[in-house]
Design an enzyme around this catalytic site. Structure first.
Site, PDB file in Angstrom:
ATOM      1  N   GLY A  33     -43.224 -71.470  57.530  1.00  0.00           N
ATOM      2  CA  GLY A  33     -44.096 -72.589  57.802  1.00  0.00           C
ATOM      3  C   GLY A  33     -43.408 -73.145  59.130  1.00  0.00           C
ATOM      4  N   LYS A 215     -44.198 -90.642  45.417  1.00  0.00           N
ATOM      5  CA  LYS A 215     -44.157 -91.703  46.771  1.00  0.00           C
ATOM      6  C   LYS A 215     -45.030 -91.534  48.014  1.00  0.00           C
ATOM      7  CE  LYS A 215     -42.518 -88.524  49.999  1.00  0.00           C
ATOM      8  NZ  LYS A 215     -42.785 -88.786  51.574  1.00  0.00           N
ATOM      9  N   ARG A 279     -47.152 -90.066  57.707  1.00  0.00           N
ATOM     10  CA  ARG A 279     -48.572 -89.841  57.969  1.00  0.00           C
ATOM     11  C   ARG A 279     -49.316 -90.207  56.780  1.00  0.00           C
ATOM     12  NH1 ARG A 279     -46.616 -83.682  58.457  1.00  0.00           N
ATOM     13  NH2 ARG A 279     -45.466 -84.628  56.711  1.00  0.00           N
ATOM     14  N   GLU A 305     -49.808 -85.419  52.379  1.00  0.00           N
ATOM     15  CA  GLU A 305     -49.836 -84.851  50.790  1.00  0.00           C
ATOM     16  C   GLU A 305     -50.476 -85.454  50.059  1.00  0.00           C
ATOM     17  OE1 GLU A 305     -49.401 -81.639  50.339  1.00  0.00           O
ATOM     18  OE2 GLU A 305     -47.642 -80.840  51.061  1.00  0.00           O
TER      19      GLU A 305
HETATM   20  N1  LIG Z   1     -42.791 -83.839  58.333  1.00  0.00           N
HETATM   21  C1  LIG Z   1     -42.087 -84.468  57.867  1.00  0.00           C
HETATM   22  O1  LIG Z   1     -41.613 -85.541  58.228  1.00  0.00           O
HETATM   23  C2  LIG Z   1     -41.833 -83.948  56.338  1.00  0.00           C
HETATM   24  C3  LIG Z   1     -40.510 -84.417  55.700  1.00  0.00           C
HETATM   25  C4  LIG Z   1     -40.386 -84.170  54.396  1.00  0.00           C
HETATM   26  C5  LIG Z   1     -41.072 -83.261  53.716  1.00  0.00           C
HETATM   27  N2  LIG Z   1     -42.420 -82.694  54.209  1.00  0.00           N
HETATM   28  C6  LIG Z   1     -43.095 -81.845  53.651  1.00  0.00           C
HETATM   29  O2  LIG Z   1     -43.045 -80.597  54.190  1.00  0.00           O
HETATM   30  C7  LIG Z   1     -44.251 -79.794  53.821  1.00  0.00           C
HETATM   31  C8  LIG Z   1     -44.727 -79.269  55.332  1.00  0.00           C
HETATM   32  O3  LIG Z   1     -45.222 -80.577  55.927  1.00  0.00           O
HETATM   33  P1  LIG Z   1     -45.144 -80.361  57.643  1.00  0.00           P
HETATM   34  O4  LIG Z   1     -44.850 -81.887  58.030  1.00  0.00           O
HETATM   35  O5  LIG Z   1     -44.111 -79.522  58.132  1.00  0.00           O
HETATM   36  O6  LIG Z   1     -46.703 -79.951  57.946  1.00  0.00           O
HETATM   37  P2  LIG Z   1     -47.247 -80.000  59.248  1.00  0.00           P
HETATM   38  O7  LIG Z   1     -48.718 -80.679  59.239  1.00  0.00           O
HETATM   39  O8  LIG Z   1     -46.404 -80.532  60.148  1.00  0.00           O
HETATM   40  O9  LIG Z   1     -47.531 -78.481  59.312  1.00  0.00           O
HETATM   41  C9  LIG Z   1     -48.315 -77.717  58.653  1.00  0.00           C
HETATM   42  C10 LIG Z   1     -47.930 -76.155  58.677  1.00  0.00           C
HETATM   43  O10 LIG Z   1     -48.737 -75.632  57.635  1.00  0.00           O
HETATM   44  C11 LIG Z   1     -49.136 -74.662  58.203  1.00  0.00           C
HETATM   45  N3  LIG Z   1     -50.509 -74.256  57.557  1.00  0.00           N
HETATM   46  C12 LIG Z   1     -51.709 -75.146  57.788  1.00  0.00           C
HETATM   47  N4  LIG Z   1     -52.802 -74.605  57.348  1.00  0.00           N
HETATM   48  C13 LIG Z   1     -52.403 -73.549  56.714  1.00  0.00           C
HETATM   49  C14 LIG Z   1     -52.895 -72.571  55.789  1.00  0.00           C
HETATM   50  N5  LIG Z   1     -54.055 -72.718  55.505  1.00  0.00           N
HETATM   51  N6  LIG Z   1     -52.060 -71.764  55.359  1.00  0.00           N
HETATM   52  C15 LIG Z   1     -51.040 -71.563  55.412  1.00  0.00           C
HETATM   53  N7  LIG Z   1     -50.160 -72.338  56.400  1.00  0.00           N
HETATM   54  C16 LIG Z   1     -50.921 -73.405  57.042  1.00  0.00           C
HETATM   55  C17 LIG Z   1     -49.404 -75.105  59.701  1.00  0.00           C
HETATM   56  O11 LIG Z   1     -49.424 -73.718  60.506  1.00  0.00           O
HETATM   57  C18 LIG Z   1     -47.891 -75.572  59.931  1.00  0.00           C
HETATM   58  O12 LIG Z   1     -46.914 -74.723  60.049  1.00  0.00           O
HETATM   59  C19 LIG Z   1     -45.107 -80.968  53.111  1.00  0.00           C
HETATM   60  O13 LIG Z   1     -45.076 -80.732  51.786  1.00  0.00           O
HETATM   61  C20 LIG Z   1     -44.295 -82.127  53.469  1.00  0.00           C
HETATM   62  O14 LIG Z   1     -44.656 -83.222  52.773  1.00  0.00           O
HETATM   63  C21 LIG Z   1     -42.550 -83.211  55.564  1.00  0.00           C
HETATM   64  O1  LIG Z   2     -45.155 -88.290  57.000  1.00  0.00           O
HETATM   65  P1  LIG Z   2     -45.154 -88.192  55.657  1.00  0.00           P
HETATM   66  O2  LIG Z   2     -45.952 -89.423  55.060  1.00  0.00           O
HETATM   67  O3  LIG Z   2     -45.675 -86.921  55.042  1.00  0.00           O
HETATM   68  O4  LIG Z   2     -43.691 -88.376  54.832  1.00  0.00           O
HETATM   69  C1  LIG Z   2     -42.672 -87.382  55.456  1.00  0.00           C
HETATM   70  C2  LIG Z   2     -41.508 -87.273  54.436  1.00  0.00           C
HETATM   71  O5  LIG Z   2     -41.918 -87.018  53.238  1.00  0.00           O
HETATM   72  C3  LIG Z   2     -40.740 -88.764  54.455  1.00  0.00           C
HETATM   73  O6  LIG Z   2     -39.431 -88.434  53.775  1.00  0.00           O
END
Ligand SMILES: NC(=O)c1ccc[n+]([C@@H]2O[C@H](COP(=O)([O-])OP(=O)(O)OC[C@H]3O[C@@H](n4cnc5c(N)ncnc54)[C@H](O)[C@@H]3O)[C@@H](O)[C@H]2O)c1
Ligand SMILES: O=P(O)(O)OC[C@H](O)CO
Length: 367
Positions: A33, A215, A279, A305
């Site tokens: 990812g 959360k 987000r 999410e």
């Molecule tokens: N962004 C943050 O600050 C953060 C922090 C903690 C946890 N998370 C968690 O990490 C996970 C990923 O979030 P993110 O912020 O990196 O997401 P993002 O929206 O930034 O990126 C999405 C990713 O998923 C991929 N993607 C989109 N559609 C897809 C599909 N159909 N099949 C496969 N891949 C696909 C995209 O190419 C990209 O790499 C989530 O569960 C989120 O809750 C995010």
């Molecule tokens: O941007 P959100 O709301 O997906 O939150 C990102 C992380 O989960 C924060 O810890």
């Protein structure tokens, strides 16, 4: 971390004298990812001196990352560091990996893993950083990983208040990694920890997963509260009662109370409910200001999410219990689900919370 003697996940016969010293075997991290969080965690590993390979879907994106050392779309102003590379070739990314970090949004995780699993070496540990519940199976990430990659490897789960951009900018962050395999949690903590990125460890996988899922739903409610201008009293009450629902569900599912009160529970709830980078919160703000789900989804590619997880949580709670009036025990989770499904307006839904039956504050009835 206090000095101690440790054995190693890959080679338990080897010991070393203290944590935060280099692991005595080559460490190569594959990150599934290339979104915001995958990039952030790859840069954490890279800055710690370990090579990290991002597996992205688009070869042009991989070429761009390798040429420019930044992603063309996500946090495109942030340099990832020389140890971070990218590829769209799953076999190349995964064949030598000592650890795999999974950072694909929950609803896409199963199909993503099914596509790449033939390249994942037998026994290689996988750490998930994704937060939520799959709508189709009502499973947490632990269930999805086990379904796709089997029971014959160790899994770990990273959570806590950790916005990708702040991590990438090397701003102070504290997270927790949970695993039933203590050695794996310790090793990953050692690999990733730095003065700006503190990694605590836990064995409470369920606590981590419930906190990370609930959360985001509370943050959508907090965003609506903000968008509607309901005030600080309302916001504080809402977030606190939301943490109560997290605790109720977590305890019912076997989580530890200390986990729910810790970084991945209350801590991440604060960060996501009050942090402008969230987000989920921003999704809620837009709902509170009167936009519809369709309008918001049509103008963003960002994954909140909590939108899918709200419905999954309601279905999960119902499936786990024949209890009476679960909507009264989880009014915020059920209320957010109803608003997202268009059954209630945001104002109507949040004001409805004020009309809930009054009872002891510490009312802890389980299902
Ligand atoms: N962004 C943050 O600050 C953060 C922090 C903690 C946890 N998370 C968690 O990490 C996970 C990923 O979030 P993110 O912020 O990196 O997401 P993002 O929206 O930034 O990126 C999405 C990713 O998923 C991929 N993607 C989109 N559609 C897809 C599909 N159909 N099949 C496969 N891949 C696909 C995209 O190419 C990209 O790499 C989530 O569960 C989120 O809750 C995010
Ligand atoms: O941007 P959100 O709301 O997906 O939150 C990102 C992380 O989960 C924060 O810890």
């Amino acid at each position: 971390f206090s000095p101690d003697t440790r054995t190693f996940h890959r080679n338990p016969s080897v010991t070393r004298l203290s944590a935060n010293t280099p692991l005595p075997y080559p460490v190569r991290i594959a990150v599934l990812g290339g979104g915001n969080f995958g990039l952030a965690l790859a840069s954490v590993c890279g800055r710690a001196g370990y090579s990290a390979t991002l597996l992205v879907r688009d070869p042009d994106v991989a070429a761009y990352v390798n040429k420019e050392n930044r992603h063309p779309r996500y946090m495109s102003d942030v340099r990832l560091g020389e140890k971070v590379r990218a590829t769209a070739d799953a076999k190349a990314a995964l064949k030598d990996a000592t650890y795999i970090i999974h950072a694909v949004p929950v609803q896409y995780s199963r199909s993503f893993l099914e596509n790449v699993k033939e390249h994942i070496p037998i026994g290689t540990p996988v750490m998930s950083a994704s937060k939520g519940i799959e709508t189709t199976s009502l499973g947490f990430m632990a269930d999805i990983l086990e379904d796709c990659l089997g029971k014959d490897r160790s899994y770990a789960f990273l959570s806590g208040p950790s916005f990708a951009r702040e991590i990438a900018e090397q701003r102070a962050t504290a997270v927790v990694i949970a695993s039933e395999d203590k050695q794996l949690a310790d090793d990953l903590a050692d690999i990733m920890s730095s003065p700006n990125f503190r990694v605590f460890t836990s064995s409470d996988v369920m606590g981590i997963e419930v906190g990370g899922s609930v959360k985001n739903v509370i943050a959508i409610a907090a965003g609506m509260c903000e968008g509607l201008g309901l005030g600080t009293n309302a916001m504080s009450g809402l977030v606190t009662r939301g943490c109560g629902e997290m605790r109720r569900l977590g305890l019912y599912l076997g989580a530890e109370p200390t986990t729910l009160a810790g970084l991945s529970g209350v801590g991440d709830t604060f960060g996501t409910c009050f942090g402008p980078l969230s987000r989920n919160r921003n999704f809620g703000i837009r709902l509170g200001k009167g936009e519809t789900m369709e309008e918001i989804l049509a103008t963003t590619t960002e994954v909140a999410e909590g939108v899918d997880t709200a419905g999954a949580l309601v279905d999960l709670i119902k499936s786990k219990s024949k209890g009476y009036r679960l909507d009264l025990k989880y009014p915020i989770i059920f209320g957010v689900r109803d608003i997202l499904e268009g059954k209630l307006g945001a104002r109507e839904g949040l004001e409805g919370l004020m009309e809930m039956p009054l009872r002891l504050e510490s009312y802890e009835a389980t299902h």
